[in-house]
Write a protein that holds these residues in place. Structure first.
Motif, short mmCIF file in Angstrom:
data_model
loop_
_atom_site.label_atom_id
_atom_site.label_comp_id
_atom_site.label_asym_id
_atom_site.label_seq_id
_atom_site.Cartn_x
_atom_site.Cartn_y
_atom_site.Cartn_z
N ILE A 57 -5.56 42.74 10.44
CA ILE A 57 -5.22 42.76 11.72
C ILE A 57 -3.77 42.84 12.01
CG2 ILE A 57 -7.23 41.68 12.36
CD1 ILE A 57 -5.66 39.05 12.89
N ASP A 58 -3.26 43.11 13.26
CA ASP A 58 -1.93 43.18 13.61
C ASP A 58 -1.85 42.39 14.88
OD1 ASP A 58 -1.06 44.58 11.22
OD2 ASP A 58 -1.18 46.32 12.17
N VAL A 59 -1.20 41.34 15.18
CA VAL A 59 -1.21 40.56 16.49
C VAL A 59 0.30 40.85 17.10
CG1 VAL A 59 -1.70 38.47 17.52
CG2 VAL A 59 -2.81 39.10 15.61
N THR A 60 0.40 41.34 18.15
CA THR A 60 1.67 41.25 18.84
C THR A 60 1.52 40.45 20.09
OG1 THR A 60 1.25 43.23 19.97
CG2 THR A 60 2.30 43.21 17.92
N GLU A 61 2.73 39.93 20.69
CA GLU A 61 2.66 39.01 21.92
C GLU A 61 3.57 39.49 22.97
OE1 GLU A 61 3.20 34.20 23.07
OE2 GLU A 61 3.56 34.90 21.16
N SER A 62 3.27 39.49 23.92
CA SER A 62 4.28 39.69 25.22
C SER A 62 4.18 38.50 26.00
CB SER A 62 3.72 41.10 25.95
OG SER A 62 2.52 40.76 26.71
N ASP A 63 4.85 38.52 27.20
CA ASP A 63 4.96 37.33 27.99
C ASP A 63 3.59 36.87 28.63
OD1 ASP A 63 7.60 37.07 27.81
OD2 ASP A 63 8.35 38.19 29.33
N LYS A 88 -3.01 36.04 28.35
CA LYS A 88 -2.86 34.59 28.43
C LYS A 88 -3.49 33.97 29.57
CE LYS A 88 0.99 35.24 25.52
NZ LYS A 88 2.66 34.75 25.50
N LYS A 89 -3.96 32.83 29.44
CA LYS A 89 -4.66 32.16 30.71
C LYS A 89 -3.34 31.31 31.12
CE LYS A 89 -8.80 30.51 30.57
NZ LYS A 89 -9.97 29.76 30.29
N THR A 90 -3.40 31.75 32.40
CA THR A 90 -2.32 30.98 33.28
C THR A 90 -2.50 29.59 33.50
OG1 THR A 90 -3.23 31.70 35.36
CG2 THR A 90 -1.46 33.16 34.38
N THR A 91 -1.81 28.73 33.34
CA THR A 91 -1.93 27.19 33.72
C THR A 91 -1.77 26.98 35.14
OG1 THR A 91 0.33 26.66 33.01
CG2 THR A 91 -1.37 26.58 31.45
N ALA A 92 -2.42 26.42 35.90
CA ALA A 92 -2.02 26.20 37.03
C ALA A 92 -0.90 24.93 37.17
CB ALA A 92 -3.37 25.37 37.83
N SER A 93 -0.21 25.43 38.20
CA SER A 93 1.15 24.66 38.27
C SER A 93 0.64 23.39 38.86
CB SER A 93 1.86 25.41 39.33
OG SER A 93 1.44 25.26 40.51
N ARG A 94 1.22 22.28 38.16
CA ARG A 94 0.92 21.01 38.32
C ARG A 94 1.83 20.67 39.58
NH1 ARG A 94 0.40 18.43 32.63
NH2 ARG A 94 -1.25 19.56 31.79
N ALA A 101 0.25 38.66 27.42
CA ALA A 101 -0.94 38.81 26.78
C ALA A 101 -0.57 38.98 25.20
CB ALA A 101 -1.55 40.20 27.10
N PHE A 102 -1.75 38.89 24.41
CA PHE A 102 -1.54 39.15 23.11
C PHE A 102 -2.31 40.60 22.75
CE2 PHE A 102 -2.08 34.71 23.10
CZ PHE A 102 -0.61 34.33 22.13
N THR A 103 -1.91 41.37 21.97
CA THR A 103 -2.62 42.60 21.60
C THR A 103 -2.76 42.49 20.15
OG1 THR A 103 -1.16 44.01 23.10
CG2 THR A 103 -2.30 45.23 21.24
N VAL A 104 -3.93 42.73 19.88
CA VAL A 104 -4.73 42.78 18.24
C VAL A 104 -5.33 43.98 17.90
CG1 VAL A 104 -6.45 41.53 16.83
CG2 VAL A 104 -5.44 40.14 18.80
N ARG A 105 -4.78 44.50 16.75
CA ARG A 105 -5.19 45.73 16.32
C ARG A 105 -6.00 45.45 15.06
NH1 ARG A 105 -0.69 46.97 18.75
NH2 ARG A 105 -0.60 48.70 20.36
N ALA A 106 -7.36 45.63 14.82
CA ALA A 106 -8.05 45.39 13.63
C ALA A 106 -8.77 46.67 13.05
CB ALA A 106 -9.36 44.41 14.21
N GLU A 107 -8.51 46.92 11.68
CA GLU A 107 -9.12 48.08 11.04
C GLU A 107 -10.35 47.70 10.68
OE1 GLU A 107 -6.67 48.66 7.50
OE2 GLU A 107 -4.85 49.38 8.91
N LEU A 108 -11.41 48.73 11.32
CA LEU A 108 -12.80 48.77 11.13
C LEU A 108 -13.17 49.94 10.57
CD1 LEU A 108 -13.76 46.19 13.89
CD2 LEU A 108 -13.73 45.62 11.61
N PRO A 109 -12.78 50.61 9.46
CA PRO A 109 -13.02 51.94 9.21
C PRO A 109 -14.66 52.06 9.07
CG PRO A 109 -12.07 51.14 7.28
CD PRO A 109 -12.03 50.17 8.44
#
Length: 139
Positions: A37-43, A127-133, A45-53
């Motif tokens: 797998i390769d995992v990248t992150e932005s502000d 990403k799950k947004t956290t409710a502002s407290r 979301a995460f993007t996961v690329r998995a090899e399943l040939p």
């Protein structure tokens, strides 16, 4: 004139040769045992690329539980032989494989998407947004 050199099997240069191929027989038994797998992150979301040939899209299962992502798949190879044929060598993998990993924050599984193209599974995991407290007013 030729030069003679003495071989020292315990020299520093020979140590990698001692371990070369040590685990090769295990890898030959399960060449497809782990999902790369390769995992990248932005502000957002995460993007996961998995090899399943060689895996059919319907045989892939993805589960999200908080920040834990689990990918499992089943690789099936047809064993049909034509009349008069016999198998000389078979190195293609059949079986199940899986991979679980955790991310740094919880995933909003309602907005997650998955695509499978050319043996690569691409997951977009918002990403799950956290409710502002806000402070509680005391009367």
């Amino acid at each position: 004139m030729s030069n003679l050199t003495r071989h020292d099997p315990f020299s520093v240069e020979s140590i990698p040769d001692l371990f070369q191929g040590l685990f090769s027989p295990m890898r030959l038994l399960t060449p497809f045992a782990d999902v790369k797998i390769d995992v990248t992150e932005s502000d957002s979301a995460f993007t996961v690329r998995a090899e399943l040939p060689g895996v059919d899209k319907k045989d892939i299962d993805v589960k999200i539980d908080g920040n834990v992502v689990s990918i499992s798949a089943k690789a099936e190879r047809s064993k049909a032989l034509k009349e008069g044929e016999r198998v000389i060598r078979s190195e293609r993998y059949s079986g199940q494989l899986s991979r679980s990993f955790s991310l740094t924050c919880d995933i909003d599984d309602a907005l997650a998407t998955a695509k499978y193209l050319d043996g690569v599974l691409t997951l977009t995991l918002p990403k799950k947004t956290t409710a502002s407290r806000k402070p509680l007013q005391i009367d």
